[in-house]
Design a protein around this motif. Structure first.
Motif, PDB file in Angstrom:
ATOM      1  N   ARG A   5       0.840  -1.203   0.000  1.00  0.00           N
ATOM      2  CA  ARG A   5       0.000   0.000   0.000  1.00  0.00           C
ATOM      3  C   ARG A   5       0.869   1.246   0.000  1.00  0.00           C
ATOM      4  N   SER A   6       1.956   1.240   0.812  1.00  0.00           N
ATOM      5  CA  SER A   6       2.748   2.464   0.848  1.00  0.00           C
ATOM      6  C   SER A   6       3.579   2.632  -0.422  1.00  0.00           C
ATOM      7  N   SER A   7       3.946   1.522  -1.100  1.00  0.00           N
ATOM      8  CA  SER A   7       4.664   1.749  -2.352  1.00  0.00           C
ATOM      9  C   SER A   7       3.715   2.291  -3.415  1.00  0.00           C
ATOM     10  N   GLU A   8       2.438   1.919  -3.331  1.00  0.00           N
ATOM     11  CA  GLU A   8       1.462   2.525  -4.236  1.00  0.00           C
ATOM     12  C   GLU A   8       1.402   4.020  -4.013  1.00  0.00           C
ATOM     13  N   THR A   9       1.355   4.394  -2.752  1.00  0.00           N
ATOM     14  CA  THR A   9       1.295   5.805  -2.415  1.00  0.00           C
ATOM     15  C   THR A   9       2.546   6.509  -2.926  1.00  0.00           C
ATOM     16  N   LEU A  10       3.677   5.818  -2.784  1.00  0.00           N
ATOM     17  CA  LEU A  10       4.942   6.383  -3.222  1.00  0.00           C
ATOM     18  C   LEU A  10       4.913   6.621  -4.728  1.00  0.00           C
ATOM     19  N   ALA A  11       4.447   5.614  -5.470  1.00  0.00           N
ATOM     20  CA  ALA A  11       4.396   5.733  -6.925  1.00  0.00           C
ATOM     21  C   ALA A  11       3.455   6.862  -7.325  1.00  0.00           C
ATOM     22  N   TYR A  12       2.341   6.937  -6.677  1.00  0.00           N
ATOM     23  CA  TYR A  12       1.356   7.979  -6.966  1.00  0.00           C
ATOM     24  C   TYR A  12       1.950   9.371  -6.740  1.00  0.00           C
ATOM     25  N   SER A  13       2.628   9.520  -5.611  1.00  0.00           N
ATOM     26  CA  SER A  13       3.188  10.824  -5.286  1.00  0.00           C
ATOM     27  C   SER A  13       4.298  11.198  -6.254  1.00  0.00           C
ATOM     28  N   LEU A  14       5.130  10.207  -6.589  1.00  0.00           N
ATOM     29  CA  LEU A  14       6.236  10.476  -7.498  1.00  0.00           C
ATOM     30  C   LEU A  14       5.707  10.916  -8.855  1.00  0.00           C
ATOM     31  N   LYS A  46       5.763   7.837  25.219  1.00  0.00           N
ATOM     32  CA  LYS A  46       5.857   6.423  25.607  1.00  0.00           C
ATOM     33  C   LYS A  46       6.004   5.505  24.389  1.00  0.00           C
ATOM     34  N   LEU A  47       6.808   5.941  23.445  1.00  0.00           N
ATOM     35  CA  LEU A  47       7.053   5.117  22.261  1.00  0.00           C
ATOM     36  C   LEU A  47       8.133   4.091  22.579  1.00  0.00           C
ATOM     37  N   PRO A  48       8.096   2.929  21.902  1.00  0.00           N
ATOM     38  CA  PRO A  48       9.182   1.956  22.080  1.00  0.00           C
ATOM     39  C   PRO A  48      10.483   2.516  21.500  1.00  0.00           C
ATOM     40  N   ASP A  49      11.616   1.871  21.797  1.00  0.00           N
ATOM     41  CA  ASP A  49      12.912   2.383  21.318  1.00  0.00           C
ATOM     42  C   ASP A  49      12.969   2.473  19.801  1.00  0.00           C
ATOM     43  N   SER A  50      12.244   1.575  19.157  1.00  0.00           N
ATOM     44  CA  SER A  50      12.227   1.573  17.702  1.00  0.00           C
ATOM     45  C   SER A  50      10.807   1.298  17.250  1.00  0.00           C
ATOM     46  N   GLN A  51      10.351   2.067  16.292  1.00  0.00           N
ATOM     47  CA  GLN A  51       8.989   1.902  15.787  1.00  0.00           C
ATOM     48  C   GLN A  51       9.046   2.029  14.265  1.00  0.00           C
ATOM     49  N   PRO A  52       8.234   1.241  13.521  1.00  0.00           N
ATOM     50  CA  PRO A  52       8.338   1.341  12.063  1.00  0.00           C
ATOM     51  C   PRO A  52       7.879   2.697  11.534  1.00  0.00           C
ATOM     52  N   CYS A  53       8.559   3.131  10.488  1.00  0.00           N
ATOM     53  CA  CYS A  53       8.184   4.385   9.836  1.00  0.00           C
ATOM     54  C   CYS A  53       6.761   4.248   9.300  1.00  0.00           C
ATOM     55  N   TYR A  54       5.965   5.258   9.486  1.00  0.00           N
ATOM     56  CA  TYR A  54       4.571   5.260   9.049  1.00  0.00           C
ATOM     57  C   TYR A  54       4.488   5.100   7.525  1.00  0.00           C
ATOM     58  N   VAL A  55       5.513   5.552   6.823  1.00  0.00           N
ATOM     59  CA  VAL A  55       5.497   5.522   5.360  1.00  0.00           C
ATOM     60  C   VAL A  55       6.221   4.291   4.804  1.00  0.00           C
ATOM     61  N   CYS A  56       7.502   4.084   5.160  1.00  0.00           N
ATOM     62  CA  CYS A  56       8.280   3.017   4.517  1.00  0.00           C
ATOM     63  C   CYS A  56       8.455   1.788   5.393  1.00  0.00           C
ATOM     64  N   VAL A  77       5.383   7.529  13.689  1.00  0.00           N
ATOM     65  CA  VAL A  77       6.611   8.275  13.446  1.00  0.00           C
ATOM     66  C   VAL A  77       7.027   8.114  11.988  1.00  0.00           C
ATOM     67  N   VAL A  78       7.763   9.090  11.499  1.00  0.00           N
ATOM     68  CA  VAL A  78       8.243   9.069  10.118  1.00  0.00           C
ATOM     69  C   VAL A  78       9.753   9.249  10.148  1.00  0.00           C
ATOM     70  N   CYS A  79      10.467   8.446   9.343  1.00  0.00           N
ATOM     71  CA  CYS A  79      11.929   8.514   9.337  1.00  0.00           C
ATOM     72  C   CYS A  79      12.399   9.762   8.575  1.00  0.00           C
ATOM     73  N   ASP A  80      13.708   9.947   8.537  1.00  0.00           N
ATOM     74  CA  ASP A  80      14.225  11.203   7.985  1.00  0.00           C
ATOM     75  C   ASP A  80      14.536  11.142   6.488  1.00  0.00           C
ATOM     76  N   LYS A  81      14.040  10.109   5.796  1.00  0.00           N
ATOM     77  CA  LYS A  81      14.238  10.096   4.348  1.00  0.00           C
ATOM     78  C   LYS A  81      13.320  11.141   3.722  1.00  0.00           C
ATOM     79  N   PRO A  82      13.852  11.966   2.825  1.00  0.00           N
ATOM     80  CA  PRO A  82      13.024  13.035   2.256  1.00  0.00           C
ATOM     81  C   PRO A  82      11.752  12.521   1.592  1.00  0.00           C
ATOM     82  N   LEU A  83      11.820  11.370   0.928  1.00  0.00           N
ATOM     83  CA  LEU A  83      10.613  10.861   0.261  1.00  0.00           C
ATOM     84  C   LEU A  83       9.519  10.488   1.250  1.00  0.00           C
ATOM     85  N   CYS A  84       9.921   9.991   2.404  1.00  0.00           N
ATOM     86  CA  CYS A  84       8.919   9.634   3.409  1.00  0.00           C
ATOM     87  C   CYS A  84       8.215  10.880   3.899  1.00  0.00           C
TER      88      CYS A  84
END
Ligand SMILES: [Zn+2]
Length: 94
Positions: A5-14, A46-56, A77-84
């Motif tokens: 689903r998120s790669s679809e969103t990525l393709a759409y946005s690109l 109260k987030l865990p030490d690591s949580q998956p990026c909402y986008v990738c 949370v969202v990671c620091d990749k510009p595309l995300c």
């Protein structure tokens, strides 16, 4: 949301980006936090030490977090990749 689903969103946005079409107004609220307060903010949510990026879905920690996004009463949370960061603006249009 799963990975396909998120790669679809990525393709759409690109696609939109490459065509230079008018971008819809962002409807996602992004909370900016000063870098030195990120750790405190992370802990206060109260987030865990690591949580998956909402986008990738890559692991996000205090070190590479770019944004906190409230979704259905939870904090994503969202990671620091510009595309995300870029894609975040389109996620709620689905
Ligand atoms: Zn990401």
């Amino acid at each position: 949301m799963d990975n396909s689903r998120s790669s679809e969103t990525l393709a759409y946005s690109l696609n939109l980006f490459l065509k230079g079409e008018h971008m819809p107004k962002p409807t996602v609220t992004i909370h900016a936090v000063h870098e030195r307060n990120i750790e405190k903010y992370w802990d206060s949510l109260k987030l865990p030490d690591s949580q998956p990026c909402y986008v990738c879905k890559e692991p996000v920690t205090k070190k590479n977090v770019a944004a906190f996004v409230p979704v259905d009463g939870k904090v994503e949370v969202v990671c620091d990749k510009p595309l995300c960061f870029f894609n975040l603006h389109y996620m709620k249009h689905k």
